[in-house]
Design an enzyme around this catalytic site. Structure first.
Site, PDB file in Angstrom:
ATOM      1  N   GLU A  64      38.004  39.785  50.402  1.00 50.20           N
ATOM      2  CA  GLU A  64      38.533  38.606  49.708  1.00 50.20           C
ATOM      3  C   GLU A  64      38.570  37.389  50.630  1.00 50.20           C
ATOM      4  O   GLU A  64      39.395  36.489  50.491  1.00 50.20           O
ATOM      5  CB  GLU A  64      39.916  38.940  49.150  1.00 50.20           C
ATOM      6  CG  GLU A  64      39.863  40.098  48.151  1.00 50.20           C
ATOM      7  CD  GLU A  64      41.236  40.623  47.720  1.00 50.20           C
ATOM      8  OE1 GLU A  64      42.251  39.970  48.027  1.00 50.20           O
ATOM      9  OE2 GLU A  64      41.271  41.693  47.070  1.00 50.20           O
TER      10      GLU A  64
ATOM     11  N   GLU B  18      45.752  35.486  42.465  1.00 53.68           N
ATOM     12  CA  GLU B  18      44.439  36.125  42.412  1.00 53.68           C
ATOM     13  C   GLU B  18      43.396  35.096  41.963  1.00 53.68           C
ATOM     14  O   GLU B  18      43.220  34.823  40.776  1.00 53.68           O
ATOM     15  CB  GLU B  18      44.463  37.320  41.452  1.00 53.68           C
ATOM     16  CG  GLU B  18      45.435  38.428  41.864  1.00 53.68           C
ATOM     17  CD  GLU B  18      44.891  39.327  42.963  1.00 53.68           C
ATOM     18  OE1 GLU B  18      43.736  39.103  43.396  1.00 53.68           O
ATOM     19  OE2 GLU B  18      45.613  40.252  43.380  1.00 53.68           O
TER      20      GLU B  18
ATOM     21  N   HIS C 200      44.713  36.017  47.092  1.00 54.93           N
ATOM     22  CA  HIS C 200      43.795  37.146  46.984  1.00 54.93           C
ATOM     23  C   HIS C 200      42.721  36.783  45.951  1.00 54.93           C
ATOM     24  O   HIS C 200      42.729  35.707  45.363  1.00 54.93           O
ATOM     25  CB  HIS C 200      44.538  38.405  46.537  1.00 54.93           C
ATOM     26  CG  HIS C 200      45.478  38.960  47.563  1.00 54.93           C
ATOM     27  ND1 HIS C 200      45.248  40.148  48.211  1.00 54.93           N
ATOM     28  CD2 HIS C 200      46.664  38.491  48.053  1.00 54.93           C
ATOM     29  CE1 HIS C 200      46.231  40.395  49.058  1.00 54.93           C
ATOM     30  NE2 HIS C 200      47.119  39.405  48.976  1.00 54.93           N
TER      31      HIS C 200
ATOM     32  N   HIS D   6      42.975  40.999  52.490  1.00 55.15           N
ATOM     33  CA  HIS D   6      41.911  41.967  52.204  1.00 55.15           C
ATOM     34  C   HIS D   6      40.575  41.405  52.677  1.00 55.15           C
ATOM     35  O   HIS D   6      40.226  40.243  52.374  1.00 55.15           O
ATOM     36  CB  HIS D   6      41.864  42.285  50.724  1.00 55.15           C
ATOM     37  CG  HIS D   6      42.986  43.158  50.260  1.00 55.15           C
ATOM     38  ND1 HIS D   6      43.600  43.002  49.037  1.00 55.15           N
ATOM     39  CD2 HIS D   6      43.614  44.198  50.863  1.00 55.15           C
ATOM     40  CE1 HIS D   6      44.562  43.913  48.909  1.00 55.15           C
ATOM     41  NE2 HIS D   6      44.584  44.653  49.998  1.00 55.15           N
TER      42      HIS D   6
END
Length: 395
Positions: free
Chosen positions: A165, A365, A306, A162
């Site tokens: 990110e 994450e 991420h 992404h």
């Protein structure tokens, strides 16, 4: 650092002279027959730079070697055309200098150009890194895979699926730099010696899956028709801080045939800044390249990095193998992140990897807050991630 072979030299002798593992020298010179060196042949020595030095009054090779804790013969090796018994003030010689500090500085806006510069410097210093081009982005930027190690078990990391990110890329790159430093200086990271990992596993790393998107978030739209198109997709706004997709407005982590149809029903049906899964699975060159890479490398385990939430997703539809739970619990222990087995979100790279290969796959994450996470968090995120990187190598 490059050196020139003399009569009687061997790679084993160079390993002893420069206090390096022999296998790193062999792997830095893949086209060289270690048992048949020829005089004048160029050999690459990892973990060293050759620096230029001007002779001062009172200098001798012996003094220079003693002052710098290097062998006298290392100076002779790098200065084969110099008469060591007749040094002249102001004369330039070469001195081997061991690299003991990072060349990657992650705490900065980290676009594809910065990545390219850091990769070029790492390749110069650590020529045992192998590289493969796994494809190109929409705008033709190379998608680079790094391979480090000799082991049959392949452990894969990737970052920046992404665009917003992008901080995941410098986190990966800084740990890679620390790993390389530990290998060539025979050091430890958090008490673990790194050299045994080099023999046991092969790291496969794609540090930036979505370079066009990252550059868009950091630098704004490109010139030309592609820039005009992406501005239109962003409703005319030049603020791309919320952009997750590739330059064509497709969310690369919603592109995989793992309940893709479920995601497609509830996500945007047109290209845009985020969440559009494409008109069908695997339409984008970046997502295709990552799918093909998984098939080619047959990862033993896979981690996709991420942001944000300080959580680790590790399951998909009950298809994850039993060892995934053991591994994710160790990730949680060393990072403080919370493991989450299932989530109502599909079509991601981790989902597809678990579904198709039935091997441990994880979405990590990093950090917590609003994407893109501010660089003020970088040091904290990096310290949390170190344990996850290490655990992925030893579990």
């Amino acid at each position: 650092m490059d050196i020139s072979v003399r009569r009687g030299d061997t790679l084993w002798y160079y390993a002893s002279m420069f206090n390096l593992p022999l296998r790193l020298i062999i792997d830095s010179n893949p086209r060289i027959n270690p048992n048949a060196l020829t005089i004048g042949q160029t050999i690459r020595i990892p973990g060293y730079r050759s620096i230029s030095y001007q002779i001062q009054r009172g200098d001798t090779f012996w003094k220079l070697a003693t002052d710098r804790n290097i062998t006298l013969d290392a100076l002779y090796l790098l200065n084969q055309n110099i008469n060591a018994n007749n040094l002249q003030i102001g004369q330039s010689i070469s001195i081997p200098s061991r690299v003991t500090s990072r060349v990657v500085f992650g705490k900065q806006a980290y676009d594809s150009s910065t990545l390219g510069q850091d990769l070029a410097e790492l390749f110069r210093i650590y020529p045992f890194i192998r590289t493969e081009s796994i494809g190109r982005s929409i705008m033709g930027k190379e998608l680079t895979e790094l391979l480090i190690g000799r082991g049959s078990q392949v452990v894969h990391w990737n970052g920046s699926f992404h665009a917003q990110e992008w901080i995941t890329t410098p986190v990966i790159m800084m740990f890679l730099n620390d790993y390389l430093l530990s290998l060539t200086n025979q050091g430890a990271i958090r008490g673990l010696q790194m050299n045994p990992f080099y023999d046991r596993i092969t790291l496969s790393i794609v540090p930036m899956v979505n370079p066009d998107g990252v550059d868009l978030v950091i630098n704004g739209p490109p010139s030309g028709p592609r820039g005009e198109e992406v501005l239109e997709l962003n409703n005319g706004s030049t603020d791309f801080s919320g952009w997750r997709a590739n330059i064509r407005g497709v969310d690369l982590n919603n592109q995989y045939p793992a309940k893709w149809d479920v995601e497609a029903e509830r996500k945007p049906d047109q290209p845009g800044p985020r969440d559009f899964p494409g008109y069908q699975p695997l339409t984008e060159p970046e997502s295709i390249a990552m799918a093909e890479l998984a098939g080619n490398r047959q990862f033993a385990k896979m981690l996709t990095f991420h942001t944000q939430g300080k959580v680790i997703f590790w399951g998909f539809e009950g298809l994850e193998p039993p060892e995934s739970e053991t591994i994710v619990n160790e990730f949680a222990r060393v990072s403080g992140y919370r493991p989450i087995q299932y989530v109502d979100s599909f079509a991601g790279y981790k989902d597809w990897f678990i579904q198709d290969y039935r091997r441990p796959g994880f979405t990590v994450e990093l950090g917590k807050g609003t994407n893109p996470l501010p660089l003020i968090q970088f040091d904290e995120i990096y310290q949390e991630a170190i344990g996850i990187f290490l655990a992925s190598m030893y579990m």
